[in-house]
Design a protein around this motif. Structure first.
Motif, PDB file in Angstrom:
ATOM      1  N   ASP A   1       0.882  -1.164   0.000  1.00  0.00           N
ATOM      2  CA  ASP A   1       0.000   0.000   0.000  1.00  0.00           C
ATOM      3  C   ASP A   1       0.919   1.212   0.000  1.00  0.00           C
ATOM      4  O   ASP A   1       1.443   1.589   1.052  1.00  0.00           O
ATOM      5  N   PRO A   2       1.182   1.808  -1.165  1.00  0.00           N
ATOM      6  CA  PRO A   2       2.143   2.913  -1.235  1.00  0.00           C
ATOM      7  C   PRO A   2       1.845   4.066  -0.286  1.00  0.00           C
ATOM      8  O   PRO A   2       2.769   4.726   0.189  1.00  0.00           O
ATOM      9  N   ALA A   3       0.578   4.292   0.030  1.00  0.00           N
ATOM     10  CA  ALA A   3       0.246   5.366   0.965  1.00  0.00           C
ATOM     11  C   ALA A   3       0.865   5.111   2.335  1.00  0.00           C
ATOM     12  O   ALA A   3       1.175   6.055   3.062  1.00  0.00           O
TER      13      ALA A   3
ATOM     14  N   LEU B   1       4.737   6.204   1.863  1.00  0.00           N
ATOM     15  CA  LEU B   1       5.016   7.458   1.148  1.00  0.00           C
ATOM     16  C   LEU B   1       5.955   8.387   1.912  1.00  0.00           C
ATOM     17  O   LEU B   1       6.750   9.092   1.301  1.00  0.00           O
ATOM     18  N   GLU B   2       5.896   8.387   3.229  1.00  0.00           N
ATOM     19  CA  GLU B   2       6.776   9.250   4.024  1.00  0.00           C
ATOM     20  C   GLU B   2       8.238   8.829   3.907  1.00  0.00           C
ATOM     21  O   GLU B   2       9.131   9.642   4.099  1.00  0.00           O
ATOM     22  N   ILE B   3       8.498   7.561   3.626  1.00  0.00           N
ATOM     23  CA  ILE B   3       9.849   7.006   3.671  1.00  0.00           C
ATOM     24  C   ILE B   3      10.398   6.692   2.282  1.00  0.00           C
ATOM     25  O   ILE B   3      11.567   6.932   2.007  1.00  0.00           O
ATOM     26  N   ASN B   4       9.571   6.109   1.429  1.00  0.00           N
ATOM     27  CA  ASN B   4      10.015   5.639   0.119  1.00  0.00           C
ATOM     28  C   ASN B   4       9.208   6.272  -0.991  1.00  0.00           C
ATOM     29  O   ASN B   4       8.017   6.526  -0.824  1.00  0.00           O
TER      30      ASN B   4
ATOM     31  N   ARG C   1      -2.424   9.353   0.330  1.00  0.00           N
ATOM     32  CA  ARG C   1      -2.050  10.035   1.556  1.00  0.00           C
ATOM     33  C   ARG C   1      -1.402  11.355   1.184  1.00  0.00           C
ATOM     34  O   ARG C   1      -0.683  11.442   0.202  1.00  0.00           O
ATOM     35  N   LYS C   2      -1.701  12.339   1.972  1.00  0.00           N
ATOM     36  CA  LYS C   2      -0.974  13.590   1.867  1.00  0.00           C
ATOM     37  C   LYS C   2       0.328  13.404   2.640  1.00  0.00           C
ATOM     38  O   LYS C   2       0.337  12.780   3.708  1.00  0.00           O
TER      39      LYS C   2
ATOM     40  N   GLY D   1      -4.449  12.648  -2.763  1.00  0.00           N
ATOM     41  CA  GLY D   1      -3.233  12.837  -1.976  1.00  0.00           C
ATOM     42  C   GLY D   1      -2.025  13.089  -2.857  1.00  0.00           C
ATOM     43  O   GLY D   1      -2.149  13.642  -3.951  1.00  0.00           O
ATOM     44  N   ASP D   2      -0.870  12.654  -2.381  1.00  0.00           N
ATOM     45  CA  ASP D   2       0.396  12.953  -3.048  1.00  0.00           C
ATOM     46  C   ASP D   2       0.997  11.784  -3.821  1.00  0.00           C
ATOM     47  O   ASP D   2       2.126  11.883  -4.305  1.00  0.00           O
ATOM     48  N   ILE D   3       0.296  10.679  -3.946  1.00  0.00           N
ATOM     49  CA  ILE D   3       0.800   9.577  -4.761  1.00  0.00           C
ATOM     50  C   ILE D   3       0.500   9.873  -6.224  1.00  0.00           C
ATOM     51  O   ILE D   3      -0.612  10.277  -6.574  1.00  0.00           O
ATOM     52  N   ASP D   4       1.492   9.654  -7.062  1.00  0.00           N
ATOM     53  CA  ASP D   4       1.319   9.793  -8.508  1.00  0.00           C
ATOM     54  C   ASP D   4       0.695   8.495  -9.012  1.00  0.00           C
ATOM     55  O   ASP D   4       1.389   7.486  -9.185  1.00  0.00           O
ATOM     56  N   TYR D   5      -0.614   8.506  -9.214  1.00  0.00           N
ATOM     57  CA  TYR D   5      -1.317   7.270  -9.565  1.00  0.00           C
ATOM     58  C   TYR D   5      -0.991   6.766 -10.961  1.00  0.00           C
ATOM     59  O   TYR D   5      -1.013   5.558 -11.200  1.00  0.00           O
ATOM     60  N   ARG D   6      -0.681   7.625 -11.873  1.00  0.00           N
ATOM     61  CA  ARG D   6      -0.249   7.130 -13.193  1.00  0.00           C
ATOM     62  C   ARG D   6       1.031   6.320 -13.047  1.00  0.00           C
ATOM     63  O   ARG D   6       1.171   5.245 -13.620  1.00  0.00           O
TER      64      ARG D   6
END
Length: 182
Positions: free
Chosen positions: A110-112, A115-118, A139-140, A152-157
């Motif tokens: 779950d990339p969210a 996201l804070e680390i990787n 996730r922001k 949020g801040d994940i680049d879904y593409r």
């Protein structure tokens, strides 16, 4: 799984085995977990509990016990990393999976949660061979709560492109989404 008390860990493993037994009767063979959390009442020196060497060794042993239970019940257990837990990064999760060394213990990415680390490329570079399922929420950065994908801040593409490239067979489960915002 991370609790220091042997009786508590044994009870938690017994619960997992019960779920595997029930799951097998329902033709369900995949189970998902995080490491759990434990905050000692009186912290010991040596850093945060989840990053202590003794905790690492104990979690590997517990992971091997869980793998043996999964083998007994023809199941897989997917570990879900989260930056605020024992599985705090993609690398740490990979090292755990390699140390447990069982085809019965794999990863739900779950990339969210990382996201804070990787960044996405690091997540897939570290975990792709072990990913058996993906969660899609968002996730922001610098926030705890998740949000629906795309908010949020994940680049879904990029996420979908990397998932397609590295784990096209993995189920992709949407979280935090409903009929009004799918």
């Amino acid at each position: 799984l991370i609790h220091p008390d042997a009786a508590e860990r044994a009870a938690n493993l017994a619960y997992f085995e019960d779920m595997m037994r029930i799951g097998a009767a329902m033709e369900v063979h995949t189970f998902i977990t995080e490491s759990g959390h434990h905050e000692p009442e009186h912290p010991t020196p040596g850093g945060e509990y989840r990053f202590q060497e003794e905790v690492w060794r104990r979690m590997i042993a517990t992971g091997k016990e869980l793998a043996a239970l999964a083998e007994r019940h023809n199941a897989k257990v997917l570990m879900e990393p989260y930056f605020g837990s024992f599985f705090a990064s993609a690398k740490r999760t990979r090292l755990f999976i390699e140390a447990v060394d069982s085809p019965r213990v794999r990863v739900l990415l779950d990339p969210a949660n990382l996201l804070e680390i990787n960044d996405l490329h690091e997540m897939f570079a570290q975990l792709a061979p072990w990913i058996h399922c993906l969660h899609a929420k968002d996730r922001k950065l610098h926030a705890i709560g998740g949000v629906a994908a795309g908010e949020g801040d994940i680049d879904y593409r990029e996420f979908v492109a990397l998932a397609t490239k590295h784990v096209p067979q993995a189920p992709f489960i949407l979280e935090y989404v409903g009929a009004e915002d799918y």
